[in-house]
Design an enzyme around this catalytic site. Structure first.
Site, short mmCIF file in Angstrom:
data_model
loop_
_atom_site.label_atom_id
_atom_site.label_comp_id
_atom_site.label_asym_id
_atom_site.label_seq_id
_atom_site.Cartn_x
_atom_site.Cartn_y
_atom_site.Cartn_z
N GLY A 151 0.84 8.76 2.14
CA GLY A 151 1.36 7.79 3.09
C GLY A 151 2.08 6.62 2.47
O GLY A 151 2.67 6.71 1.39
N CYS A 152 2.00 5.47 3.13
CA CYS A 152 2.85 4.32 2.83
C CYS A 152 2.56 3.67 1.48
O CYS A 152 3.41 2.95 0.95
CB CYS A 152 2.73 3.27 3.93
SG CYS A 152 3.30 3.84 5.56
N TYR A 153 1.39 3.89 0.90
CA TYR A 153 1.04 3.25 -0.37
C TYR A 153 1.29 4.16 -1.57
O TYR A 153 1.03 3.77 -2.72
CB TYR A 153 -0.42 2.79 -0.37
CG TYR A 153 -1.43 3.92 -0.31
CD1 TYR A 153 -1.95 4.47 -1.48
CD2 TYR A 153 -1.86 4.44 0.90
CE1 TYR A 153 -2.87 5.51 -1.44
CE2 TYR A 153 -2.77 5.48 0.96
CZ TYR A 153 -3.28 6.01 -0.21
OH TYR A 153 -4.18 7.05 -0.16
#
Length: 365
Positions: A151-153
């Site tokens: 995901g986003c990290y």
């Protein structure tokens, strides 16, 4: 030691205004008057003005090329069809970003020793990494690492892996490519999660060159710290469904981040015997406008200190893993000799709920 010496970005050819995407969503989701008002409020409050997609359909009212042209939007694209589109488009966008990074760095493709690819919006084998070896003409001996479904990290994990490679061998040159095609996974079922996801996500790619030493303009990684906030595990999730990947994104995510962001910051800085007063720049993943506002409140930041996160959110939306690198690039490109040795802290968030932080020191060269 490891140094980010180049940051390059790329976006698809199709740029849409937020209000045009809203019109597409209103038609395709077949919302009643009450839910239509809710969707319009979400879109207007998102802080986003434009977003990019590999699909041209989001700016059209008919004659679609990816989605069905029936009013019902049936048959809805299967996960197989969406993944086939990912396999077609992801290498093109990734190559564009990576080619820019190589050109800007002055490093030849044959000098790249390690390739790290990051993505959570599609998967196939032989994969994106091998497509990049071929399109960029990287050495056949290049060491490849794939980071999927984080995901986003996820970009932070790629940087950590690159840092480990740099510590193993002072001659390595690492190419990181983060590419997400979030808009392939549009869901038309009328749920709060889908309304929120449909208002935020977009497509983009970012590429980094990481080296073990540098005498030029660069960001030196000086620290990293991550924590899980298990109470938020149900608030952000990403699952494979029959009709694409399904995002679980609760409106409570900012509240979870609020409870952990200050301690995350303090623990990262304490390892290096620093305080927040030693930080000159902030590169925060713009997961949403409310997330940015929550972090500002908790850390005592002004909107001016956080302006590049708002800039990326406004012009690109949330592209998942490359998004924080877009913010980092906006800051990095503007740093000059007067900023030598200044510290920059960066944050990103994702499923788990995972809170990631990194500290960099700028070197003008």
């Amino acid at each position: 030691m490891s140094f980010i010496t180049t940051i390059a970005t790329a976006n698809p050819p199709h740029l849409f205004r937020q209000q045009d995407i809203a019109a597409f969503m209103l038609s395709s989701m077949q919302l009643n008057e009450q839910d239509s008002r809710k969707l319009n409020v979400l879109f207007k409050a998102s802080g986003i003005e434009t977003r990019y997609s590999m699909l041209e359909d989001y700016g059209k009212s008919g004659d679609f090329t990816f989605f069905s042209n029936l009013d019902s939007f049936e048959p809805f694209p299967s996960t197989k069809k969406r993944n086939e589109a990912y396999q077609q488009y992801a290498p093109l966008l990734s190559t564009a970003a990576a080619s820019k990074a190589l050109q800007q760095s002055g490093i030849e493709a044959k000098q790249i020793t390690h390739l790290i690819t990051v993505s959570c919006t599609g998967s196939y084998a032989p994969g994106l990494d091998i497509d990049l070896v071929e399109s960029l003409q990287l050495p056949l001996s290049v060491q490849r690492t794939n980071i999927h479904f984080m995901g986003c990290y996820a970009a932070f994990n790629a940087i950590k892996v690159a840092d480990a490679f740099c510590k193993m061998n002072s001659s390595v040159k690492v190419l990181i490519v983060c590419t997400e095609l979030c808009t392939l996974h549009f869901q038309k079922q009328n749920t709060e999660d889908n309304l929120l996801a449909n208002a935020l996500f977009a497509d983009g790619s970012a590429a980094l060159i990481v080296e073990a030493s540098s005498s030029k303009k660069s960001l030196q990684l000086t620290g990293a710290y991550s924590e899980l906030a298990p109470q938020g595990s149900k608030e952000m999730a990403w699952a494979i469904g029959d009709w694409g990947f399904e995002m679980k994104l609760s409106s409570y995510v900012p509240d979870v981040i609020r409870s952990g962001i200050k301690s995350l910051t303090n623990r990262l800085l304490s390892v290096l015997d620093l305080s927040q007063g030693n930080i000159s720049h902030y590169a925060i993943h713009p997961g949403g406008k409310k997330i940015l506002e929550t972090i500002e409140q908790e850390l005592g930041l002004s909107k001016e200190q956080n302006k590049w996160a708002y800039h990326v959110l406004k012009n690109y939306g949330n592209m998942s893993s490359p998004t924080v690198l877009f913010v980092l690039k906006e800051i990095f490109d503007r740093l000059g000799e007067e900023n030598d040795k200044e510290n920059l802290i960066s944050f990103a968030f994702g499923p788990g709920l995972t809170l990631e932080s990194m500290l960099f020191q700028y070197h003008h060269g």
